[in-house]
Design an enzyme around this catalytic site. Structure first.
Site, PDB file in Angstrom:
ATOM      1  N   CYS A 131     -49.950   8.321 -10.360  1.00 61.08           N
ATOM      2  CA  CYS A 131     -50.928   8.524  -9.290  1.00 61.08           C
ATOM      3  C   CYS A 131     -51.225  10.010  -9.118  1.00 61.08           C
ATOM      4  CB  CYS A 131     -50.420   7.912  -7.992  1.00 61.08           C
ATOM      5  SG  CYS A 131     -51.580   8.095  -6.635  1.00 61.08           S
ATOM      6  N   CYS A 134     -51.836  11.017  -5.494  1.00 57.48           N
ATOM      7  CA  CYS A 134     -50.625  11.140  -4.661  1.00 57.48           C
ATOM      8  C   CYS A 134     -49.817  12.386  -5.041  1.00 57.48           C
ATOM      9  CB  CYS A 134     -49.705   9.933  -4.834  1.00 57.48           C
ATOM     10  SG  CYS A 134     -50.525   8.359  -4.995  1.00 57.48           S
ATOM     11  N   ASP A 135     -49.689  12.660  -6.324  1.00 57.64           N
ATOM     12  CA  ASP A 135     -48.709  13.654  -6.783  1.00 57.64           C
ATOM     13  C   ASP A 135     -49.312  14.928  -7.368  1.00 57.64           C
ATOM     14  OD1 ASP A 135     -46.765  11.808  -6.101  1.00 57.64           O
ATOM     15  OD2 ASP A 135     -46.697  10.934  -8.107  1.00 57.64           O
TER      16      ASP A 135
END
Ligand code: NAP
Length: 304
Positions: A131, A134-135
């Site tokens: 992701c 997200c990261d």
């Protein structure tokens, strides 16, 4: 949460949320279940610019707007980890709760496919991520490798260039699967390098963190090692259909087989969105499926 509904929708991604709008607006007592945050893959998507009426919006913004609408006509939303759906439309949750419905729409989407190579599993969260949204920020000024040539790989590579020093995309053929528009953006981005005809073989780590990845040239079989701190595999998706196993409604890849009404061969059991057997998996086709399934469920339940 009660134990009896007209319509139970499993999965609150675009397909499930659209089904919720159509089911509840038609007056069905509707329950929308998810085992995570509502939004499905939208909340892991950087930007959406191919959903009609939305010129450009972040995935989270579109998901939030869809979710608000999906529960604004009386549908109930609840956390629910569905273990099993029976042919008689009983939905069993992992905590043992059983919910009865007159119709069920399975909109459970897909999950990221693993590379299944040494070093992958143990380095998830230590440099291996599925992701970028997200990261990505953890990789500021770092070198990252993205594997795959589909829309997800290319879109998330563009997102990663905001943070990373360099993004190397590695594909196993010499052509991308992604839309031409995104390919052009990739070619125009100075931070991105593309390496073709290599397949991933092993992820390397030092001191508990990713340090590189070994590829093999598909023609010469020669190994190639790229030094990097982040690895983002985007090599496709597999359907989330464990809850339907044994019902005889899945194809050989695990996707749900439905007719034009998005109904499986079991009356009252529908499926919608990325989880069904189909060609084009997009937000717009998911919402289309959700609407069709809910509308058909309404006709079937009410006889109208
Ligand atoms: P995808 O389109 O199936 O692409 C997967 C990519 O990974 C392909 O380039 C494939 O190579 C490669 N690959 C597969 N297995 C591999 C392996 N073991 N090693 C190395 N490479 C491997 O998957 P996706 O990008 O996740 O997209 C899934 C679906 O969602 C698609 O239908 C896509 O159109 C849709 N989607 C749409 C959007 C959008 O419209 N904005 C955004 C994201 C996703 P080959 O080409 O050689 O098979």
């Amino acid at each position: 949460m009660e134990r009896q509904y007209d319509l139970v929708i499993i999965g609150a991604g675009p397909a499930g949320m659209a089904a919720s709008v159509y089911g509840s607006r038609a007056g069905l007592k509707t329950l929308l279940l998810d085992n995570g945050a509502p939004g499905g893959k939208l909340i892991k998507t950087h930007k959406i610019s191919n959903y009609p009426g939305v010129k450009e919006l972040s995935g989270v913004e579109l998901a939030t707007s869809m979710f608000e609408q999906s529960t604004s006509f009386g549908a109930e939303y609840a956390y629910g980890d569905v273990e099993k759906v029976d042919a008689d439309k009983k939905v069993t949750l992992s905590d043992g709760t059983i919910i009865e419905a007159k119709a069920v729409i399975v909109a459970t989407g897909t999950k990221e496919r693993l590379l299944k190579i040494p070093g992958e599993q143990e380095n998830i969260g230590r440099g291996v991520s599925f992701c970028a949204v997200c990261d990505g920020a953890f990789f500021k000024n770092k070198d990252v490798v993205v594997i795959g040539g589909g829309n997800s790989a290319l879109e998330e590579s563009l997102f990663l260039t905001q943070f990373a020093n360099k993004v190397t995309i590695v594909i196993r053929r010499d052509v991308f699967r992604a839309e031409k528009k995104i390919q052009e953006q990739i070619q125009a981005n100075d931070k991105i390098e593309v390496i073709v005809k290599h397949i991933p073989k092993e992820i390397l780590a030092e001191n508990g963190k990713v340090s590189g990845i070994v590829f093999e040239n598909v023609e010469t079989k020669e190994p190639m090692t790229l030094s990097c701190q982040g690895i983002f595999p985007y090599v496709g998706q597999d359907p989330n259909t464990v809850c339907l196993e044994g019902l005889g409604v899945l194809d050989d890849k695990g996707y749900v087989i439905v007719d034009d009404s998005c109904q499986t061969k079991i009356p009252g059991l529908y499926a919608a969105g990325d989880v069904i057997q189909k060609e084009l998996r997009q937000v717009v086709t998911a919402t289309n499926d959700g609407a069709i399934a809910a509308q058909h469920a309404f006709h079937q339940i009410t006889g109208i």
